[in-house]
Design a protein around this motif. Structure first.
Motif, PDB file in Angstrom:
ATOM      1  N   ASN A  28      -7.867   1.928   3.343  1.00  0.00           N
ATOM      2  CA  ASN A  28      -8.515   0.668   3.727  1.00  0.00           C
ATOM      3  C   ASN A  28      -9.877   0.899   4.375  1.00  0.00           C
ATOM      4  O   ASN A  28     -10.307   0.158   5.257  1.00  0.00           O
ATOM      5  CB  ASN A  28      -7.617  -0.169   4.645  1.00  0.00           C
ATOM      6  CG  ASN A  28      -6.721  -1.103   3.870  1.00  0.00           C
ATOM      7  OD1 ASN A  28      -7.126  -1.690   2.864  1.00  0.00           O
ATOM      8  ND2 ASN A  28      -5.478  -1.224   4.314  1.00  0.00           N
ATOM      9  N   THR A  29     -10.534   1.955   3.920  1.00  0.00           N
ATOM     10  CA  THR A  29     -11.949   2.174   4.235  1.00  0.00           C
ATOM     11  C   THR A  29     -12.634   2.592   2.937  1.00  0.00           C
ATOM     12  O   THR A  29     -11.983   2.906   1.936  1.00  0.00           O
ATOM     13  CB  THR A  29     -12.144   3.270   5.294  1.00  0.00           C
ATOM     14  OG1 THR A  29     -11.788   4.540   4.735  1.00  0.00           O
ATOM     15  CG2 THR A  29     -11.290   2.998   6.532  1.00  0.00           C
ATOM     16  N   LEU A  63      -7.878   0.154  -1.282  1.00  0.00           N
ATOM     17  CA  LEU A  63      -8.351  -1.041  -0.588  1.00  0.00           C
ATOM     18  C   LEU A  63      -7.372  -2.187  -0.796  1.00  0.00           C
ATOM     19  O   LEU A  63      -7.235  -2.697  -1.907  1.00  0.00           O
ATOM     20  CB  LEU A  63      -9.738  -1.440  -1.105  1.00  0.00           C
ATOM     21  CG  LEU A  63     -10.827  -0.367  -1.061  1.00  0.00           C
ATOM     22  CD1 LEU A  63     -12.113  -0.892  -1.678  1.00  0.00           C
ATOM     23  CD2 LEU A  63     -11.073   0.115   0.362  1.00  0.00           C
ATOM     24  N   THR A  64      -6.702  -2.587   0.275  1.00  0.00           N
ATOM     25  CA  THR A  64      -5.733  -3.686   0.185  1.00  0.00           C
ATOM     26  C   THR A  64      -6.197  -4.928   0.931  1.00  0.00           C
ATOM     27  O   THR A  64      -5.646  -6.003   0.731  1.00  0.00           O
ATOM     28  CB  THR A  64      -4.364  -3.244   0.740  1.00  0.00           C
ATOM     29  OG1 THR A  64      -4.522  -2.832   2.103  1.00  0.00           O
ATOM     30  CG2 THR A  64      -3.804  -2.074  -0.066  1.00  0.00           C
ATOM     31  N   LYS A  65      -7.197  -4.785   1.806  1.00  0.00           N
ATOM     32  CA  LYS A  65      -7.712  -5.942   2.532  1.00  0.00           C
ATOM     33  C   LYS A  65      -8.684  -6.716   1.648  1.00  0.00           C
ATOM     34  O   LYS A  65      -9.562  -6.114   1.020  1.00  0.00           O
ATOM     35  CB  LYS A  65      -8.423  -5.498   3.807  1.00  0.00           C
ATOM     36  CG  LYS A  65      -7.501  -4.833   4.829  1.00  0.00           C
ATOM     37  CD  LYS A  65      -8.267  -4.435   6.078  1.00  0.00           C
ATOM     38  CE  LYS A  65      -7.352  -3.780   7.101  1.00  0.00           C
ATOM     39  NZ  LYS A  65      -8.097  -3.353   8.323  1.00  0.00           N
TER      40      LYS A  65
END
Length: 284
Positions: free
Chosen positions: A144-145, A224-226
Motif C-alpha cells: 500500500n505504498t 495497492l488496495t487503497k
C-alpha cells in the motif's frame, strides 16, 4: 511487350496495399469500437455494437467516468500513474546506463559470465518472482505504498541494459582513449563523451519503460488496495461492478483517456524508436 510486366507489378503492389489496409482495419477496429462506445448511451453500446457511429452522441460518459469512485476523481489516479511511471523511468535509465557502461567499457574478471546471467534473467517469467517479492516488500512494510512499483527500477532492467550495451559497443574506442589523454576517468568518459551519443537508445528505452509501466495492471493490483493509491489501469477495472451493474460507457471513456499519453508519446517519439532499435542490433 513491356506493358503486361508493368501492369503486373502495379497489380501486385496494389494487392499488397489492399492487404495492408484491410489488416490495419482489423487491428484498429477494437480501438475504434471502444472510442465509439465511449460516446454512446449505455443502452446502445451492446444493442448496436456493430455500429461505429453513435445514434445518440453524448459526452456524459466522460463526465461520469472522470468522477471516479470512492470519492476520488481520475485526477488522483492519473497523478498516481504519472508519479509511478516517471519515477520508475528515471530509476531505470540511470541504473541501466551505469551498468551498461560497465559491461561495455570496463574489463573485469567474470564480466562475461555476469553479462550472460543478466541475459538469462530476461527469459525468466515474471510470475516466478511474484511471491518472493511480495513477501519481501510485505516484511519491509511497503504494501500500500508506491515503493514496490518504483524501487526495483533503480536496479536496472536486463532488456534496457542489453540495448545500451549494444549501442555503446558500436561506438569507437578511440573516443575513450582521447578522453583519457585529456584526463577523464570513467565518470568523465560516460557523462561527458558517451552520454550525449546515447540519446537515441535512451529515448527508446524511456518510451518502452513508459509504455510497460503505464499499462501495468498486475503489480498495482497486487500492492495497492487503497482507492486513493490506484493507478489509471486499476481504477478503470475498479469501475466495473458485477453486483450493481457496470456503467460501460464511463469505463470505455476512461479507457480512451488512459490511451492518450501513450498515443501522444508514440507520435512524438516514433522516429527515436526506429533510430534507437536500428542502431543497437535489435532489428527484427
Amino acid at each position: 511487350m513491356n506493358s503486361p510486366v508493368r501492369l503486373g507489378r502495379w497489380g501486385r503492389r496494389a494487392l499488397l496495399y489492399i492487404i495492408m489496409v484491410l489488416s490495419s482495419l482489423v487491428m484498429l477496429y477494437p480501438i475504434l469500437w471502444m472510442v465509439s462506445s465511449s460516446f454512446k448511451n449505455s443502452s446502445e453500446i451492446f444493442v448496436n455494437a456493430h455500429r461505429l457511429i453513435p445514434a445518440d452522441f453524448t459526452l456524459r460518459n466522460y463526465v461520469e467516468g472522470y468522477n471516479g469512485f470512492s470519492g476520488h476523481t481520475f485526477t488522483v489516479f492519473f497523478k498516481n500513474s504519472f508519479i509511478i511511471t516517471l519515477a520508475s523511468l528515471a530509476g531505470t535509465l540511470a541504473s541501466s546506463t551505469l551498468v551498461a557502461y560497465g559491461f561495455a567499457r570496463i574489463r573485469f574478471r567474470g564480466s562475461a559470465l555476469l553479462f550472460a546471467v543478466m541475459l538469462v534473467t530476461m527469459m525468466l517469467p515474471g510470475e516466478v518472482l511474484t511471491i518472493p517479492q511480495y513477501i519481501m516488500f510485505q516484511k519491509l512494510g511497503w504494501v500500500n505504498t508506491f515503493a514496490p512499483l518504483i524501487f526495483p527500477s533503480f536496479f536496472g532492467g536486463a532488456f534496457f541494459i542489453f540495448l545500451l550495451v549494444q549501442f555503446i559497443r558500436g561506438l569507437p574506442a578511440e573516443l575513450d582513449e582521447s578522453a583519457k589523454i585529456d584526463g577523464c576517468g570513467h565518470p568523465g568518459i560516460l557523462f561527458r563523451i558517451l552520454l550525449p551519443l546515447l540519446v537515441p537508445p535512451l529515448v527508446t528505452a524511456a518510451i518502452f519503460k513508459f509504455y510497460w509501466t503505464w499499462d501495468d495492471f498486475f503489480s498495482p493490483l497486487l500492492y495497492l488496495t487503497k482507492p486513493e493509491l490506484a493507478t489509471v489501469s486499476l481504477a478503470v477495472k475498479n469501475m466495473s461492478d458485477n453486483s450493481f451493474g457496470t456503467n460501460w460507457g464511463a469505463v470505455f471513456a476512461m479507457s480512451v483517456l488512459s490511451l492518450l499519453p501513450v498515443l501522444l508519446i508514440f507520435f512524438l517519439c516514433q522516429r527515436y524508436i526506429i533510430e534507437g532499435i536500428s542502431t543497437t542490433g535489435l532489428k527484427g
